[in-house]
Design a protein around this motif. Structure first.
Motif, mmCIF file in Angstrom:
data_model
loop_
_atom_site.group_PDB
_atom_site.id
_atom_site.type_symbol
_atom_site.label_atom_id
_atom_site.label_comp_id
_atom_site.label_asym_id
_atom_site.label_seq_id
_atom_site.Cartn_x
_atom_site.Cartn_y
_atom_site.Cartn_z
ATOM 1 N N TRP A 157 -7.504 1.399 0.641
ATOM 2 C CA TRP A 157 -7.496 2.609 -0.193
ATOM 3 C C TRP A 157 -8.339 2.376 -1.439
ATOM 4 O O TRP A 157 -9.175 3.208 -1.808
ATOM 5 N N HIS A 175 -3.108 -4.531 1.616
ATOM 6 C CA HIS A 175 -3.435 -3.095 1.616
ATOM 7 C C HIS A 175 -4.423 -2.703 0.515
ATOM 8 O O HIS A 175 -4.098 -1.942 -0.400
ATOM 9 N N ARG A 223 6.827 -4.053 -3.108
ATOM 10 C CA ARG A 223 7.104 -4.912 -1.954
ATOM 11 C C ARG A 223 7.790 -4.178 -0.802
ATOM 12 O O ARG A 223 7.487 -4.419 0.356
ATOM 13 N N TYR A 224 8.737 -3.307 -1.110
ATOM 14 C CA TYR A 224 9.547 -2.707 -0.046
ATOM 15 C C TYR A 224 9.106 -1.294 0.321
ATOM 16 O O TYR A 224 9.748 -0.646 1.134
ATOM 17 N N LEU A 225 8.024 -0.809 -0.270
ATOM 18 C CA LEU A 225 7.575 0.551 0.045
ATOM 19 C C LEU A 225 6.909 0.601 1.417
ATOM 20 O O LEU A 225 6.092 -0.258 1.748
ATOM 21 N N SER A 226 7.231 1.638 2.165
ATOM 22 C CA SER A 226 6.681 1.782 3.518
ATOM 23 C C SER A 226 5.517 2.751 3.570
ATOM 24 O O SER A 226 4.851 2.846 4.592
ATOM 25 N N SER A 227 5.315 3.493 2.502
ATOM 26 C CA SER A 227 4.282 4.526 2.485
ATOM 27 C C SER A 227 3.056 4.039 1.722
ATOM 28 O O SER A 227 3.154 3.648 0.554
ATOM 29 N N ILE A 228 1.894 4.081 2.358
ATOM 30 C CA ILE A 228 0.671 3.667 1.676
ATOM 31 C C ILE A 228 0.371 4.603 0.518
ATOM 32 O O ILE A 228 -0.175 4.195 -0.515
ATOM 33 N N ASN A 229 0.765 5.852 0.664
ATOM 34 C CA ASN A 229 0.545 6.807 -0.409
ATOM 35 C C ASN A 229 1.268 6.370 -1.685
ATOM 36 O O ASN A 229 0.695 6.337 -2.771
ATOM 37 N N LYS A 230 2.532 6.004 -1.533
ATOM 38 C CA LYS A 230 3.313 5.570 -2.697
ATOM 39 C C LYS A 230 2.817 4.222 -3.212
ATOM 40 O O LYS A 230 2.740 3.996 -4.415
ATOM 41 N N LYS A 231 2.463 3.351 -2.299
ATOM 42 C CA LYS A 231 2.028 2.013 -2.703
ATOM 43 C C LYS A 231 0.709 2.075 -3.493
ATOM 44 O O LYS A 231 0.525 1.374 -4.480
ATOM 45 N N TRP A 245 1.529 -5.319 -8.838
ATOM 46 C CA TRP A 245 1.544 -4.301 -7.769
ATOM 47 C C TRP A 245 2.330 -4.802 -6.550
ATOM 48 O O TRP A 245 3.200 -4.110 -6.028
#
Lengths: 151, 150
Positions: free
Chosen positions: B119, B116, B78-86, B73
């Motif tokens: 969630w 993170h 690593r480079y995603l800025s959106s918690i939704n996508k992460k 994960w």
């Protein structure tokens, strides 16, 4: 400042090696690129499909990850779309990277003309000489430039 | 004496898993690297040292599964800025699917990385101990306190 992370940014963003960059912070999970572009290093600006606390999304902005919503975040902070990323005295610009129609990243222009970015939700801040440095398969391409009077 | 380089990982509580007795002489080089998932150490030794290896219990199947999923994960988001996508990443969703057995593992990782996991904790427990309007840092602290009281 040494690069403390275990990954190789220049492998993930090959253009960075050509255009030049510098690490500017240690990795941090406390803010993201949307916040950092607005000089906020205390909060994560991200909508969540479930409302878990610890994340901030500005009131009045539609809760989704659309380009329109990301642009609206900057609009309510005085930015307006413009047509170039040239350095202009007294003007601050942000650039939104888009891939497959979805916004991926935001970079902010520094007063000297270079750009600064917070990478991901848990990585570091970097200064990069060009916007092209972060273009590629991770963030796509810069599609939107917005400007406001530098504060 | 020939140079010897020793590389390994810090244990979950951030401590060295080995004891090194240098008999009063400083090690020539010590570095600590950090990554999203592990902390590593590297010593370069050009002197006589005594190294004591720890007794380590074999990780459980759940722990191994969690570690594999968490590593995947982190690397892939690593480079995603959106918690939704992460949080929608398949490995993260599989960790949520582990249910209650994942909670102590998540809390352990949260304590170490402050990453993170809010969630996932919320999705598994249905609780949110953070106050309305908390920053991420404050929310992490609230979850770590929740972990202590549970």
């Amino acid at each position: 400042m040494p690069h403390l992370t275990d990954y190789n940014l220049e492998e993930d963003f090959p253009e960075l090696a050509l255009s030049g960059w510098r690490p500017k912070s240690n990795p941090s999970p406390d803010y993201n690129c949307i916040a950092f572009a607005l000089h906020d290093t205390k909060q994560i600006w991200s909508y969540g499909a479930i409302r878990v606390r610890g994340y901030y999304w500005p009131p009045g902005v539609k809760e989704d990850d659309s380009l329109k919503s990301w642009m609206q975040v900057y609009e309510i902070h005085g930015f307006r779309q413009c047509d170039n990323a040239n350095l202009e005295e007294g003007i601050e610009k942000v650039a939104i990277y888009v891939k497959d129609g979805e916004p991926q990243h935001v970079a902010r222009q520094l007063a000297g003309g270079t750009w600064t970015s917070k990478l991901g939700l848990e990585e570091e801040d970097i200064e990069h000489n060009t916007l092209e440095g972060l273009e590629g398969d991770k963030y796509g391409k810069v599609e939107i430039i917005m400007r406001r009077v530098r504060r | 004496m020939d140079m010897l380089t020793i590389t390994g990982h810090f244990s979950g509580n951030g401590e060295l898993p080995v004891t090194i007795d240098t008999r009063g002489t400083p090690l020539t080089s010590v570095s600590r690297g950090t990554s999203g998932t592990d902390s590593t150490f590297t010593f370069t030794v050009n002197q006589e040292v005594k190294i004591t290896l720890p007794h380590r219990e074999e990780p459980s199947a759940s722990e191994k599964k969690f570690r594999t999923l968490a590593d995947s994960w982190r690397k892939e988001t690593r480079y995603l800025s959106s918690i939704n996508k992460k949080a929608m990443h398949p490995a993260y969703q599989q960790i949520i699917g582990m249910g209650q057995e994942a909670i102590p593992l998540i809390l352990q990782d949260l304590k170490r990385t402050r990453g993170h996991w809010l969630w996932a904790l919320f999705a598994i427990t249905g609780e949110d101990p953070a106050s309305e309007g908390s920053t991420f840092t404050e929310a992490v602290d609230a979850w770590l306190n929740w972990g202590i009281s549970h």
